[in-house]
Design a protein around this motif. Structure first.
Motif, PDB file in Angstrom:
ATOM      1  N   THR A 107       0.811  -1.216   0.000  1.00 53.75           N
ATOM      2  CA  THR A 107       0.000   0.000   0.000  1.00 53.75           C
ATOM      3  C   THR A 107       0.846   1.269   0.000  1.00 53.75           C
ATOM      4  O   THR A 107       0.304   2.372  -0.084  1.00 53.75           O
ATOM      5  CB  THR A 107      -0.912   0.006   1.231  1.00 53.75           C
ATOM      6  OG1 THR A 107      -0.108  -0.196   2.409  1.00 53.75           O
ATOM      7  CG2 THR A 107      -1.946  -1.111   1.141  1.00 53.75           C
ATOM      8  N   ALA A 108       2.156   1.151   0.099  1.00 49.51           N
ATOM      9  CA  ALA A 108       3.027   2.334   0.127  1.00 49.51           C
ATOM     10  C   ALA A 108       2.868   3.127  -1.165  1.00 49.51           C
ATOM     11  O   ALA A 108       2.753   2.572  -2.262  1.00 49.51           O
ATOM     12  CB  ALA A 108       4.481   1.916   0.316  1.00 49.51           C
ATOM     13  N   GLY A 109       2.861   4.444  -1.015  1.00 53.61           N
ATOM     14  CA  GLY A 109       2.746   5.322  -2.167  1.00 53.61           C
ATOM     15  C   GLY A 109       4.064   5.979  -2.501  1.00 53.61           C
ATOM     16  O   GLY A 109       5.097   5.721  -1.861  1.00 53.61           O
ATOM     17  N   PRO A 110       4.090   6.870  -3.499  1.00 53.48           N
ATOM     18  CA  PRO A 110       5.332   7.513  -3.917  1.00 53.48           C
ATOM     19  C   PRO A 110       6.031   8.255  -2.774  1.00 53.48           C
ATOM     20  O   PRO A 110       7.260   8.211  -2.676  1.00 53.48           O
ATOM     21  CB  PRO A 110       4.880   8.482  -5.018  1.00 53.48           C
ATOM     22  CG  PRO A 110       3.598   7.918  -5.520  1.00 53.48           C
ATOM     23  CD  PRO A 110       2.954   7.260  -4.352  1.00 53.48           C
ATOM     24  N   ARG A 111       5.261   8.920  -1.915  1.00 54.90           N
ATOM     25  CA  ARG A 111       5.881   9.653  -0.815  1.00 54.90           C
ATOM     26  C   ARG A 111       6.568   8.704   0.166  1.00 54.90           C
ATOM     27  O   ARG A 111       7.681   8.970   0.639  1.00 54.90           O
ATOM     28  CB  ARG A 111       4.836  10.501  -0.092  1.00 54.90           C
ATOM     29  CG  ARG A 111       5.438  11.400   0.989  1.00 54.90           C
ATOM     30  CD  ARG A 111       4.376  12.222   1.692  1.00 54.90           C
ATOM     31  NE  ARG A 111       4.971  13.120   2.667  1.00 54.90           N
ATOM     32  CZ  ARG A 111       5.412  14.343   2.403  1.00 54.90           C
ATOM     33  NH1 ARG A 111       5.320  14.823   1.167  1.00 54.90           N
ATOM     34  NH2 ARG A 111       5.939  15.093   3.351  1.00 54.90           N
ATOM     35  N   ASP A 112       5.897   7.577   0.463  1.00 54.66           N
ATOM     36  CA  ASP A 112       6.485   6.595   1.372  1.00 54.66           C
ATOM     37  C   ASP A 112       7.804   6.054   0.813  1.00 54.66           C
ATOM     38  O   ASP A 112       8.793   5.893   1.537  1.00 54.66           O
ATOM     39  CB  ASP A 112       5.513   5.433   1.603  1.00 54.66           C
ATOM     40  CG  ASP A 112       4.175   5.886   2.149  1.00 54.66           C
ATOM     41  OD1 ASP A 112       4.183   6.626   3.147  1.00 54.66           O
ATOM     42  OD2 ASP A 112       3.152   5.515   1.573  1.00 54.66           O
TER      43      ASP A 112
END
Length: 259
Positions: A107-112
């Motif tokens: 579920t990690a996104g670009p910011r993560d």
């Protein structure tokens, strides 16, 4: 990957980090298969353009990564994984395949992902662990046995100048004084059964170290890694300063030292 000499047997014991897919490429592939973010393509596919076309389509559709298990003209056991860092469908987490390289949840996104990379760049390096053996020693060819043309090296695009042996791997070179080990990602093209060619531009770290050896009148000791721990590949692509070794940053990315 080449098939083992004795199927079902291993020349190295099971390693403790095999449960961490970010530190073990085979575990990474198995994880993608289990999550439905990779699919085994058992139908015979030709490395000449067909592998590249299927992989390109997988990128365009954000489809699962194709794992080609039957390659025309290749011995059984060789495989090619396409789109290992491609985007995934929304159901699987759009950036899930990239996140898995760093040990992050799907579920990690670009910011993560960016924050993990930035944090690793500013963290204290975690030195690698030296082990007596490993899967890279499972199949060894030396001297006259070396024949790179046995690998199903694909021609990915019709206008490419040749077949790329390395697109998802990295180079390792070390300065003559042993103080700087550089990992870098760059394509490598198959020339013949014993020769590969690739860039060593002077403004890049691999070119700087190559020049150090040239000034000594010596060839540059060099290795190329395929099937590396995904976190190691990510570290090889990090924009670290000159004379900073990438190997210590794998642990900061994946939460444990690379072997």
């Amino acid at each position: 990957m080449p098939h083992p000499e004795h199927p079902g047997q291993s020349t190295s014991p099971r390693r403790p980090d095999e449960a961490n897919p970010a530190l073990d490429f085979r575990a990474f592939v198995e994880q993608l298969l289990a999550e439905g973010d990779a699919v085994a393509v058992e139908q015979t596919v030709d490395p000449h353009l067909e592998v590249g076309a299927v992989t390109r389509r997988a990128y365009e559709l954000a489809a699962p990564a194709p794992l080609f298990t039957s390659l025309a003209g290749a011995e059984p056991g060789f495989r090619i994984l396409g789109a290992p860092a491609g985007m995934s469908s929304g159901r699987l987490g759009e950036y899930g395949r990239i996140a898995r390289h760093l040990g992050l949840p799907r579920t990690a996104g670009p910011r993560d992902i960016l924050e993990r990379l930035v944090a690793a760049m500013h963290a204290n390096p975690v030195e690698p662990v030296v082990v007596p053996t490993g899967p890279c020693r499972q199949n060894v060819r030396a001297g006259d046995e070396v024949d790179l043309e046995k690998f199903p090296v694909p021609l990915l695009h019709q206008e490419d100048g040749g077949r790329y042996f390395g697109t998802y791997g990295f180079h390792i070179v070390r300065s003559p004084d042993g103080e700087w080990t550089s990992w870098s990602v760059a394509r490598t093209m198959l020339r013949d059964r014993t020769t590969l060619v690739g860039p060593a531009m002077p403004q890049q770290h691999i070119g700087m170290i190559h020049e150090m050896w040239r000034q000594r009148g010596e060839h540059t000791p060099w290795a190329m890694v395929l099937g590396a721990p995904p976190a190691a590949l990510a570290a090889a692509g990090m924009p670290l300063p000159e004379r900073v070794s990438e190997d210590g940053y794998v642990g900061a990315l994946a939460g444990g030292p690379v072997e």
